[in-house]
Design a protein around this motif. Sequence first.
Motif, short mmCIF file in Angstrom:
data_model
loop_
_atom_site.label_atom_id
_atom_site.label_comp_id
_atom_site.label_asym_id
_atom_site.label_seq_id
_atom_site.Cartn_x
_atom_site.Cartn_y
_atom_site.Cartn_z
N PRO A 1 -10.34 -37.79 8.76
CA PRO A 1 -11.42 -36.81 8.69
C PRO A 1 -12.01 -36.74 7.28
CG PRO A 1 -9.30 -35.70 8.69
CD PRO A 1 -9.02 -37.18 8.87
N ASP A 2 -13.19 -36.16 7.19
CA ASP A 2 -13.79 -35.91 5.88
C ASP A 2 -12.83 -35.05 5.07
OD1 ASP A 2 -16.10 -37.28 6.53
OD2 ASP A 2 -17.15 -35.48 7.22
N GLY A 3 -12.65 -35.41 3.82
CA GLY A 3 -11.79 -34.61 2.94
C GLY A 3 -10.35 -34.57 3.39
N TYR A 4 -9.80 -35.71 3.77
CA TYR A 4 -8.42 -35.77 4.26
C TYR A 4 -7.44 -35.63 3.10
CZ TYR A 4 -4.27 -37.39 6.78
OH TYR A 4 -3.03 -37.50 7.35
N PHE A 5 -6.94 -34.41 2.95
CA PHE A 5 -5.99 -34.09 1.89
C PHE A 5 -4.94 -33.13 2.45
CE2 PHE A 5 -9.95 -35.02 -0.45
CZ PHE A 5 -9.50 -36.06 -1.24
N PRO A 6 -3.98 -33.64 3.23
CA PRO A 6 -3.01 -32.77 3.88
C PRO A 6 -2.25 -31.83 2.93
CG PRO A 6 -2.82 -35.01 4.70
CD PRO A 6 -3.77 -35.05 3.55
N ALA A 7 -1.84 -32.33 1.77
CA ALA A 7 -1.09 -31.47 0.85
C ALA A 7 -1.94 -30.30 0.36
CB ALA A 7 -0.56 -32.28 -0.33
N GLN A 8 -3.23 -30.55 0.14
CA GLN A 8 -4.13 -29.47 -0.29
C GLN A 8 -4.40 -28.50 0.85
OE1 GLN A 8 -4.40 -32.65 -1.13
NE2 GLN A 8 -4.87 -32.82 -3.29
N VAL A 9 -4.43 -29.00 2.09
CA VAL A 9 -4.58 -28.09 3.24
C VAL A 9 -3.39 -27.13 3.27
CG1 VAL A 9 -4.59 -27.95 5.77
CG2 VAL A 9 -6.03 -29.64 4.60
N ALA A 10 -2.19 -27.64 3.06
CA ALA A 10 -1.01 -26.78 3.00
C ALA A 10 -1.15 -25.74 1.90
CB ALA A 10 0.25 -27.62 2.79
N GLU A 11 -1.65 -26.15 0.73
CA GLU A 11 -1.84 -25.21 -0.38
C GLU A 11 -2.85 -24.12 -0.04
OE1 GLU A 11 -2.85 -27.51 -3.86
OE2 GLU A 11 -0.95 -28.61 -3.80
N ILE A 12 -3.87 -24.45 0.74
CA ILE A 12 -4.88 -23.47 1.15
C ILE A 12 -4.29 -22.47 2.15
CG2 ILE A 12 -7.01 -23.24 2.54
CD1 ILE A 12 -7.73 -24.24 -0.13
N LEU A 13 -3.43 -22.95 3.06
CA LEU A 13 -2.86 -22.10 4.10
C LEU A 13 -1.68 -21.25 3.61
CD1 LEU A 13 -2.88 -24.63 7.08
CD2 LEU A 13 -4.54 -22.81 6.62
N ASN A 14 -0.87 -21.78 2.70
CA ASN A 14 0.37 -21.12 2.31
C ASN A 14 0.22 -19.69 1.78
OD1 ASN A 14 2.18 -23.03 3.20
ND2 ASN A 14 2.19 -24.16 1.26
N TYR B 1 -1.34 -17.42 2.97
CA TYR B 1 -1.49 -16.54 4.14
C TYR B 1 -0.27 -16.61 5.05
CZ TYR B 1 -6.14 -16.44 2.32
OH TYR B 1 -7.20 -16.27 1.47
N ALA B 2 0.83 -17.14 4.55
CA ALA B 2 2.03 -17.39 5.35
C ALA B 2 2.48 -16.16 6.13
CB ALA B 2 3.16 -17.92 4.47
N LYS B 3 2.41 -14.98 5.54
CA LYS B 3 2.88 -13.76 6.21
C LYS B 3 1.93 -13.30 7.30
CE LYS B 3 5.58 -12.23 2.30
NZ LYS B 3 5.74 -11.25 1.24
N GLU B 4 0.73 -13.88 7.36
CA GLU B 4 -0.26 -13.49 8.37
C GLU B 4 -0.43 -14.55 9.45
OE1 GLU B 4 -3.88 -12.22 6.18
OE2 GLU B 4 -2.52 -12.18 4.46
N ILE B 5 0.27 -15.67 9.31
CA ILE B 5 0.09 -16.81 10.21
C ILE B 5 1.19 -16.88 11.26
CG2 ILE B 5 0.17 -19.35 10.33
CD1 ILE B 5 -1.31 -19.42 7.65
N ILE B 6 0.77 -17.13 12.50
CA ILE B 6 1.66 -17.58 13.57
C ILE B 6 1.19 -18.99 13.89
CG2 ILE B 6 2.37 -17.28 15.97
CD1 ILE B 6 1.78 -14.28 15.64
N LEU C 1 5.94 -28.94 3.70
CA LEU C 1 4.84 -28.53 2.83
C LEU C 1 4.37 -27.11 3.09
CD1 LEU C 1 2.59 -31.73 2.93
CD2 LEU C 1 4.17 -31.04 1.11
N LEU C 2 4.79 -26.54 4.21
CA LEU C 2 4.27 -25.24 4.63
C LEU C 2 5.27 -24.12 4.41
CD1 LEU C 2 2.64 -26.53 7.92
CD2 LEU C 2 1.43 -25.83 5.84
N ASP C 3 4.77 -22.96 4.03
CA ASP C 3 5.60 -21.79 3.78
C ASP C 3 5.76 -20.90 5.01
OD1 ASP C 3 5.83 -22.63 1.16
OD2 ASP C 3 4.29 -21.27 0.40
N PHE C 4 5.29 -21.34 6.17
CA PHE C 4 5.41 -20.59 7.41
C PHE C 4 5.93 -21.56 8.48
CE2 PHE C 4 1.10 -22.10 6.77
CZ PHE C 4 0.84 -22.82 7.94
N PRO C 5 6.68 -21.05 9.45
CA PRO C 5 7.22 -21.93 10.49
C PRO C 5 6.11 -22.44 11.41
CG PRO C 5 7.82 -19.65 10.94
CD PRO C 5 7.13 -19.67 9.61
N MET C 6 6.22 -23.73 11.77
CA MET C 6 5.24 -24.32 12.69
C MET C 6 5.85 -25.36 13.60
SD MET C 6 5.00 -27.52 11.27
CE MET C 6 3.50 -28.33 11.69
N MET C 7 7.15 -25.37 13.77
CA MET C 7 7.81 -26.40 14.57
C MET C 7 8.15 -25.95 15.99
SD MET C 7 7.78 -29.18 12.87
CE MET C 7 8.90 -30.18 13.84
#
Length: 183
Positions: free
Chosen positions: A47-60, A62-67, A81-87
């Motif tokens: 995808p355009d702007g494929y930077f998975p590690a930076q995506v994690a940095e953008i989401l982290n 908000y970890a307490k607000e994410i399901i 890379l993520l500070d919230f569970p997603m498995m």
Amino acid sequence: MKLMFASDIHGSLPAAEKVIELYQSSGAEGLILLGDLLNHGPRNPLPDGYFPAQVAEILNPYAKEIIAVRGNCDSEVDQMLLDFPMMSDFSWVMLESGQRLFLTHGHIYNQANLPPLAKGDVLIHGHTHIPVAQSCGEYYWFNPGSVTFPREGFPPGYGLYESDCLKVLSLDGDDVGTVCLGV
């Protein structure tokens, strides 16, 4: 309660930035991510702007607000890379009305393989990259589409739950589909 839904970011930094921008401006109390967060997947182009590690940095932050639930392109390496569970393959959210939202990616549970739904429950998933907001007899089906790789001519989209209605919106704010629960 107001919730925002996004699916199939696939490591696109511009898409993740847009999701967070929309989340911040939406007034939602929670951000539900329906899988395929960091990896583009072998069947998709980069995808355009494929930077998975930076995506994690953008989401982290908000970890307490994410399901989040695991998509078919998500792995244990992504989880590191993520500070919230997603498995988890699925999660449930109970609404004030007593209705339940069954959250999953869609590659395991979907219309062809339904989870145990009670009358009035909502099956919410991504995976197909095709937005849906509809009543299916005794249950509802909702898919916010994909913010990165929309299919079948639909625009990139996300979802909102508010006032007992689920809306699919384009990233530009156009209404793509709405279903109101109990109607």
